[in-house]
Design a protein around this motif. Structure first.
Motif, PDB file in Angstrom:
ATOM      1  N   ARG A  39       6.703  14.187  41.780  1.00  0.00           N
ATOM      2  CA  ARG A  39       8.069  14.412  41.308  1.00  0.00           C
ATOM      3  C   ARG A  39       8.081  14.792  39.821  1.00  0.00           C
ATOM      4  O   ARG A  39       8.825  15.684  39.402  1.00  0.00           O
ATOM      5  N   ARG A  40       7.238  14.114  39.031  1.00  0.00           N
ATOM      6  CA  ARG A  40       7.185  14.419  37.600  1.00  0.00           C
ATOM      7  C   ARG A  40       6.716  15.856  37.368  1.00  0.00           C
ATOM      8  O   ARG A  40       7.318  16.600  36.574  1.00  0.00           O
ATOM      9  N   MET A  41       5.657  16.246  38.077  1.00  0.00           N
ATOM     10  CA  MET A  41       5.139  17.607  37.903  1.00  0.00           C
ATOM     11  C   MET A  41       6.136  18.644  38.416  1.00  0.00           C
ATOM     12  O   MET A  41       6.277  19.736  37.837  1.00  0.00           O
ATOM     13  N   TRP A  42       6.827  18.320  39.505  1.00  0.00           N
ATOM     14  CA  TRP A  42       7.835  19.236  40.066  1.00  0.00           C
ATOM     15  C   TRP A  42       8.948  19.495  39.054  1.00  0.00           C
ATOM     16  O   TRP A  42       9.334  20.640  38.812  1.00  0.00           O
ATOM     17  N   ASN A  43       9.451  18.443  38.450  1.00  0.00           N
ATOM     18  CA  ASN A  43      10.540  18.601  37.472  1.00  0.00           C
ATOM     19  C   ASN A  43      10.063  19.275  36.190  1.00  0.00           C
ATOM     20  O   ASN A  43      10.839  19.974  35.528  1.00  0.00           O
ATOM     21  N   ASN A  44       8.792  19.090  35.839  1.00  0.00           N
ATOM     22  CA  ASN A  44       8.263  19.755  34.643  1.00  0.00           C
ATOM     23  C   ASN A  44       8.117  21.259  34.829  1.00  0.00           C
ATOM     24  O   ASN A  44       8.076  22.016  33.850  1.00  0.00           O
ATOM     25  N   GLN A  45       8.042  21.677  36.105  1.00  0.00           N
ATOM     26  CA  GLN A  45       7.893  23.110  36.400  1.00  0.00           C
ATOM     27  C   GLN A  45       9.224  23.778  36.738  1.00  0.00           C
ATOM     28  O   GLN A  45       9.244  24.839  37.369  1.00  0.00           O
ATOM     29  N   HIS A  46      10.324  23.192  36.282  1.00  0.00           N
ATOM     30  CA  HIS A  46      11.658  23.712  36.632  1.00  0.00           C
ATOM     31  C   HIS A  46      11.839  25.183  36.243  1.00  0.00           C
ATOM     32  O   HIS A  46      12.295  25.999  37.068  1.00  0.00           O
ATOM     33  N   PRO A  47      11.512  25.592  35.019  1.00  0.00           N
ATOM     34  CA  PRO A  47      11.705  27.020  34.662  1.00  0.00           C
ATOM     35  C   PRO A  47      10.853  27.951  35.535  1.00  0.00           C
ATOM     36  O   PRO A  47      11.320  29.032  35.931  1.00  0.00           O
ATOM     37  N   GLU A  48       9.610  27.560  35.823  1.00  0.00           N
ATOM     38  CA  GLU A  48       8.743  28.398  36.645  1.00  0.00           C
ATOM     39  C   GLU A  48       9.303  28.543  38.061  1.00  0.00           C
ATOM     40  O   GLU A  48       9.202  29.620  38.669  1.00  0.00           O
ATOM     41  N   LEU A  49       9.877  27.466  38.603  1.00  0.00           N
ATOM     42  CA  LEU A  49      10.474  27.536  39.944  1.00  0.00           C
ATOM     43  C   LEU A  49      11.668  28.468  39.977  1.00  0.00           C
ATOM     44  O   LEU A  49      11.861  29.225  40.946  1.00  0.00           O
ATOM     45  N   PHE A  64      14.998  14.966  45.181  1.00  0.00           N
ATOM     46  CA  PHE A  64      15.535  13.847  45.953  1.00  0.00           C
ATOM     47  C   PHE A  64      14.511  13.384  46.989  1.00  0.00           C
ATOM     48  O   PHE A  64      14.311  12.173  47.186  1.00  0.00           O
ATOM     49  N   TYR A  65      13.833  14.321  47.641  1.00  0.00           N
ATOM     50  CA  TYR A  65      12.833  13.985  48.656  1.00  0.00           C
ATOM     51  C   TYR A  65      11.705  13.148  48.052  1.00  0.00           C
ATOM     52  O   TYR A  65      11.329  12.107  48.602  1.00  0.00           O
ATOM     53  N   PHE A  66      11.171  13.586  46.924  1.00  0.00           N
ATOM     54  CA  PHE A  66      10.109  12.828  46.269  1.00  0.00           C
ATOM     55  C   PHE A  66      10.600  11.441  45.856  1.00  0.00           C
ATOM     56  O   PHE A  66       9.882  10.449  45.973  1.00  0.00           O
ATOM     57  N   ALA A  67      11.837  11.362  45.348  1.00  0.00           N
ATOM     58  CA  ALA A  67      12.367  10.090  44.847  1.00  0.00           C
ATOM     59  C   ALA A  67      12.552   9.085  45.977  1.00  0.00           C
ATOM     60  O   ALA A  67      12.125   7.917  45.863  1.00  0.00           O
ATOM     61  N   TYR A  68      13.177   9.496  47.091  1.00  0.00           N
ATOM     62  CA  TYR A  68      13.440   8.502  48.137  1.00  0.00           C
ATOM     63  C   TYR A  68      12.159   8.147  48.896  1.00  0.00           C
ATOM     64  O   TYR A  68      12.007   7.016  49.380  1.00  0.00           O
ATOM     65  N   CYS A  69      11.201   9.075  48.982  1.00  0.00           N
ATOM     66  CA  CYS A  69       9.922   8.728  49.611  1.00  0.00           C
ATOM     67  C   CYS A  69       9.151   7.731  48.752  1.00  0.00           C
ATOM     68  O   CYS A  69       8.554   6.775  49.271  1.00  0.00           O
ATOM     69  N   GLU A  70       9.161   7.938  47.433  1.00  0.00           N
ATOM     70  CA  GLU A  70       8.505   6.986  46.536  1.00  0.00           C
ATOM     71  C   GLU A  70       9.112   5.595  46.683  1.00  0.00           C
ATOM     72  O   GLU A  70       8.402   4.592  46.789  1.00  0.00           O
ATOM     73  N   ALA A  71      10.452   5.541  46.690  1.00  0.00           N
ATOM     74  CA  ALA A  71      11.129   4.246  46.823  1.00  0.00           C
ATOM     75  C   ALA A  71      10.818   3.590  48.159  1.00  0.00           C
ATOM     76  O   ALA A  71      10.591   2.370  48.238  1.00  0.00           O
ATOM     77  N   ALA A  72      10.778   4.370  49.229  1.00  0.00           N
ATOM     78  CA  ALA A  72      10.534   3.807  50.561  1.00  0.00           C
ATOM     79  C   ALA A  72       9.121   3.236  50.680  1.00  0.00           C
ATOM     80  O   ALA A  72       8.920   2.159  51.238  1.00  0.00           O
ATOM     81  N   PHE A  73       8.132   3.956  50.149  1.00  0.00           N
ATOM     82  CA  PHE A  73       6.758   3.444  50.198  1.00  0.00           C
ATOM     83  C   PHE A  73       6.595   2.232  49.292  1.00  0.00           C
ATOM     84  O   PHE A  73       5.914   1.259  49.651  1.00  0.00           O
ATOM     85  N   ALA A  74       7.205   2.269  48.103  1.00  0.00           N
ATOM     86  CA  ALA A  74       7.080   1.135  47.176  1.00  0.00           C
ATOM     87  C   ALA A  74       7.737  -0.115  47.744  1.00  0.00           C
ATOM     88  O   ALA A  74       7.253  -1.231  47.543  1.00  0.00           O
ATOM     89  N   ALA A  75       8.861   0.057  48.441  1.00  0.00           N
ATOM     90  CA  ALA A  75       9.572  -1.078  49.035  1.00  0.00           C
ATOM     91  C   ALA A  75       9.021  -1.469  50.398  1.00  0.00           C
ATOM     92  O   ALA A  75       9.501  -2.433  51.004  1.00  0.00           O
ATOM     93  N   LYS A  76       8.023  -0.706  50.890  1.00  0.00           N
ATOM     94  CA  LYS A  76       7.388  -0.964  52.188  1.00  0.00           C
ATOM     95  C   LYS A  76       8.366  -0.859  53.354  1.00  0.00           C
ATOM     96  O   LYS A  76       8.269  -1.583  54.335  1.00  0.00           O
ATOM     97  N   TYR A  77       9.311   0.098  53.228  1.00  0.00           N
ATOM     98  CA  TYR A  77      10.149   0.428  54.381  1.00  0.00           C
ATOM     99  C   TYR A  77       9.400   1.368  55.322  1.00  0.00           C
ATOM    100  O   TYR A  77       9.680   1.405  56.518  1.00  0.00           O
TER     101      TYR A  77
END
Length: 345
Positions: A39-49, A64-77
């Motif tokens: 997610r960090r690298m994706w947002n850093n490449q905003h102008p290139e995208l 959003f996809y990266f954020a909710y997947c990170e939260a789901a794995f961290a929370a063990k859902y």
């Protein structure tokens, strides 16, 4: 379709050549770190995208996809299992392998059941007692407020933080908020009374009922965390029983209010955690650690030892006698816990 562990084990056992689990490892928490970096690298490449022809809506969808997947794995859902399968006939540890594979799911189910049970018992007790005990309405309100804060605060954390870091930051903020309020209320209370407060004091009721709500929140939080210490959970249950019984029976509440002077130390501990988690004001970290250790002795160890001696001297005044056993036994356990913390510092 993402099959759960139980479904895979069942299908493997019913296959023409039955298989059983020899080993299983959940790398979901590690995958949460990977997703955070994506997610960090994706947002850093905003102008290139944008230069490649992708619009903001598309970029936000993947963010959003990266954020909710990170939260789901961290929370063990959700999980990411590495599974080793063997032919059932060759695997002598079939039963133990299946149990090992299902352990994470069993733990989560137990945690969820415990959460529901604690909630039901708590709501029932509040419904029975709120109408009869002055100020007890503060307990469920404070518990709900702390739960809401613990869930909402991570959303205010910087987007560069991991889900786990945001959770630790939110926990420190909630602890600091509670400890700060109770510490301030305690000193206002003592200043107004200039000594041991009377049992009918309204601020005393609010302090103890607010503490009941916070302890309930902490118990719920511990039960839902698989790594929580059994000793810590048992100590918190003991504190809840003693404080709840004193409030309902309107007995010896002044002693419990005085015991809450330890929240001064809790405030410094929470402030220290907050600075370290957020990496703010690094020059103050050492000073805050020293203040945390000093307040541990001055506002936790010494007052609790003094209260132990006070309760022992007043043992003949506890009516019925079992209240002395509860009070003295409770303060002895608290002192033992304090000594354990002191030796670990």
């Amino acid at each position: 379709h993402l099959p759960c562990m139980a479904a895979m084990v069942q299908c493997a056992q019913q296959a023409p050549v039955p298989l059983s689990v020899s080993d299983v490892k959940d790398i979901g928490p590690d995958y949460a770190v990977t997703l955070h970096e994506w997610r960090r690298m994706w947002n850093n490449q905003h102008p290139e995208l944008l230069a490649l022809g992708y619009d903001d809506a598309f970029i936000r969808k993947y963010d959003f996809y990266f954020a909710y997947c990170e939260a789901a794995f961290a929370a063990k859902y959700i999980h990411d299992y590495i599974i080793t399968w063997k032919r059932a006939a060759d695997n002598a540890a079939e039963v133990s392998g299946v149990a090992s594979a299902a352990a994470p799911l069993v733990q989560e189910a137990k945690s969820d059941n415990w959460t529901q049970l604690v909630l039901l018992v708590y709501v029932f007790l509040c419904g029975v007692c709120v109408g009869r005990v002055e100020g007890l309405w503060m307990a469920p309100i404070s518990a709900a407020s702390f739960v809401f804060a613990a869930k909402a605060l991570p959303m205010l954390a910087p987007s560069t933080w991991t889900y786990a870091q945001a959770g630790r930051w939110a926990s420190a903020v909630v602890d600091l908020l509670y400890a700060g309020i109770v510490s301030a209320a305690f000193f206002v209370h003592v200043y107004q009374q200039r000594g041991l407060p009377p049992a009918t004091d309204q601020l005393q009721h609010l302090i103890l009922c607010g503490a009941l709500g916070f302890y309930t929140f902490k118990l719920w939080n511990m039960i839902t965390q698989p790594r929580s210490s059994v000793h810590s959970i048992c100590l918190l249950v003991l504190v809840l029983v003693c404080v709840g019984a004193a409030v309902v029976k309107q007995m010896f509440m002044e002693v419990l209010v005085l015991a809450l002077v330890c929240e001064v130390n809790s405030a410094f501990n929470a402030a220290e955690r907050l600075l370290k988690v957020s990496n703010a004001l690094p020059s103050l970290h050492g000073t805050m650690t020293m203040l945390s250790k000093a307040t541990f002795l001055l506002f936790r160890v010494v007052p609790h030892l003094a209260l132990t001696a006070y309760i022992w001297q007043m043992r003949t005044g506890f009516i019925p006698p079992y209240t002395f056993v509860m009070g003295f036994g409770g303060i002895l356990v608290v002192n033992a816990y304090n000594m354990r913390l002191l030796l670990s510092k």
